[in-house]
Design an enzyme around this catalytic site. Structure first.
Site, PDB file in Angstrom:
ATOM      1  N   TYR A 101       0.848  -1.192   0.000  1.00 14.63           N
ATOM      2  CA  TYR A 101       0.000   0.000   0.000  1.00 14.63           C
ATOM      3  C   TYR A 101       0.885   1.245   0.000  1.00 14.63           C
ATOM      4  O   TYR A 101       1.828   1.351   0.803  1.00 14.63           O
ATOM      5  CB  TYR A 101      -0.895   0.030   1.264  1.00 14.63           C
ATOM      6  CG  TYR A 101      -1.652   1.332   1.391  1.00 14.63           C
ATOM      7  CD1 TYR A 101      -2.925   1.465   0.841  1.00 14.63           C
ATOM      8  CD2 TYR A 101      -1.080   2.444   2.015  1.00 14.63           C
ATOM      9  CE1 TYR A 101      -3.608   2.667   0.919  1.00 14.63           C
ATOM     10  CE2 TYR A 101      -1.755   3.654   2.092  1.00 14.63           C
ATOM     11  CZ  TYR A 101      -3.015   3.755   1.543  1.00 14.63           C
ATOM     12  OH  TYR A 101      -3.684   4.953   1.606  1.00 14.63           O
ATOM     13  N   GLU A 189      -3.347   7.557  -4.032  1.00 16.20           N
ATOM     14  CA  GLU A 189      -3.164   6.235  -3.448  1.00 16.20           C
ATOM     15  C   GLU A 189      -2.862   5.199  -4.525  1.00 16.20           C
ATOM     16  O   GLU A 189      -3.417   5.271  -5.623  1.00 16.20           O
ATOM     17  CB  GLU A 189      -4.476   5.877  -2.747  1.00 16.20           C
ATOM     18  CG  GLU A 189      -4.402   4.775  -1.739  1.00 16.20           C
ATOM     19  CD  GLU A 189      -5.759   4.580  -1.066  1.00 16.20           C
ATOM     20  OE1 GLU A 189      -5.914   5.012   0.088  1.00 16.20           O
ATOM     21  OE2 GLU A 189      -6.662   3.998  -1.689  1.00 16.20           O
TER      22      GLU A 189
END
Ligand code: GDP
Ligand code: MN
Length: 378
Positions: A101, A189
């Site tokens: 992530y 993101e």
């Protein structure tokens, strides 16, 4: 402003971030054509402005070309968290060795952007953050200095990334931070960034939310705006110059000043009914603004009653009263309404409205209780 994954992928590519090959389709036939061009296996991905598509069944790896049409048809017929899927991404399937992530967002408390990373990326990142926060690495970006590789490395090392991972991921994360800063994003993101079976690092998902207040600096993003994706009533209200946000309750709220309006939303909720909207007529509003506000509220079928809470400072209560009367003259107000006016020209305003038989209250909370009483408890 949110953009779709396929649009965020384009932006990341412009910043030099390696992204898996992908296209977008509006029909199942188109998806099939694109998949044939890529060659199976491919991933068919719902394009909607919410996360968690994978868990909702909106992301499917398809091994054989002949299955693409069926899968695309199914996903194009889905609704994910209330949003209909109108487009699907058709993306080359990547052989995944590990999912990470990477994210950049605003840390309001520290008043600076923060980099967040984890070695346990993928669809369960929220759970990782909630249950094992020590598995999230972070570091702040000094807005005066901008992003430097050492800041990025600090985040990665604090998240337990290996030296090899830090070496491979640092350039990608620096680019992601640059993108976040240049484009006035609120969130940029990559979840997941993957290490492929060949040892390459690559983004296979992309998410960017832009700061609406900075959109005037980014005309290049106008092309990404999709009217159908935004609430039609919100667009109409914004075109009238109203600060309006649709909510999910039944009490239509009109007030002046964001603070008073937000407090009024709380009052409605405390009295037992949720607010249907936020609507700030602003300082010094004239009668036509009030009349327009009423017309917007009445177009929302969820509105069962209207609560008007105005504090007259620059705004004059008699002007607001005129707006209510003007609006009521043109509109068919078929729901109860309670009004609280205080401050400048309060008496003149009340006199105007009393003649017409409107319901008053002297305090906001009392007005909220009255409107809930008139609507009936939830
Ligand atoms: P999200 O659920 O909306 O975040 O959608 P993602 O694009 O992140 O996809 C969800 C999950 O599907 C990923 O975490 C992967 O596990 C899987 N996935 C997506 N693309 C691929 C791919 O190219 N290959 C493989 N093997 N899995 C993928
Ligand atoms: Mn994802």
């Amino acid at each position: 402003m949110k953009v779709h994954e396929y649009q965020a992928r384009e932006i990341y590519k412009q910043y030099g971030i390696a992204v898996s090959e992908g296209y977008v389709a509006e029909t199942a036939d188109q998806a099939h054509e694109l998949a044939a061009k890529i060659d199976a296996p491919v991933v068919i991905k719902a394009q909607v402005h919410v996360g968690g598509r994978g868990k909702a069944g909106g992301v499917k790896v398809v091994q054989k070309l002949e299955d693409v049409k069926g899968v695309a048809e199914k996903i194009l017929g889905m609704e994910i968290k209330g949003l209909p899927v109108k487009k699907v991404g058709v993306v080359r399937a990547v052989d995944i060795d590990h999912e990470y992530y990477l994210g950049v967002t605003l840390d309001r408390e520290n008043r600076r952007p923060v980099i967040l990373v984890s070695r346990e990326g993928g669809v369960d990142i929220e759970e990782v953050a909630a249950k094992t926060p020590e598995k999230i690495g972070r570091s702040a970006i000094d807005p005066l200095i901008g992003v430097e590789p050492y800041v990025v490395r600090k985040a990665l090392y604090s998240g337990g990334f290996t030296a090899e991972e830090v070496k491979g991921i640092t350039p990608i994360l620096v680019k992601l931070c640059k993108c976040y800063l240049d484009m006035d994003a609120q969130l940029a993101e990559i979840n997941p960034l993957v290490r492929t079976a060949d040892g390459e690092f690559m983004a296979i998902d992309a998410k960017i939310d832009f700061d609406d207040s900075a959109m005037f600096r980014h005309k290049e993003l106008d092309a990404f705006k999709e009217e159908s994706e935004t609430d039609a009533l919100e667009s109409e209200a914004h075109a009238l110059g109203l600060a309006y946000v649709r909510l999910s309750g039944e009490v239509g709220v009109i007030g002046n000043g964001a603070g008073l309006v937000m407090a009024t939303l709380d009052m409605a909720a405390a009295a037992g009914r949720k607010p249907a909207n936020f609507l700030d007529i602003g300082g010094g509003a004239r009668a036509d603004v009030v009349a327009n506000s009423l017309s917007i509220l009445l177009k929302d079928p969820n509105v069962k009653g209207i609560l008007i809470n105005v504090f007259g400072g620059i705004t004059r209560c008699d002007e607001v009263a005129k707006g209510i009367i003007e609006g009521a003259g043109k509109l068919d107000i078929n729901v109860p309404m309670v009004i609280r006016l205080k401050g400048t020209n309060e008496k003149e305003g009340k006199d105007l409205l009393e003649k017409e038989g409107y319901t008053f209250s002297d305090s906001g909370m009392e007005a909220a209780r009255k409107i809930v009483e008139l609507i009936g408890a939830a």
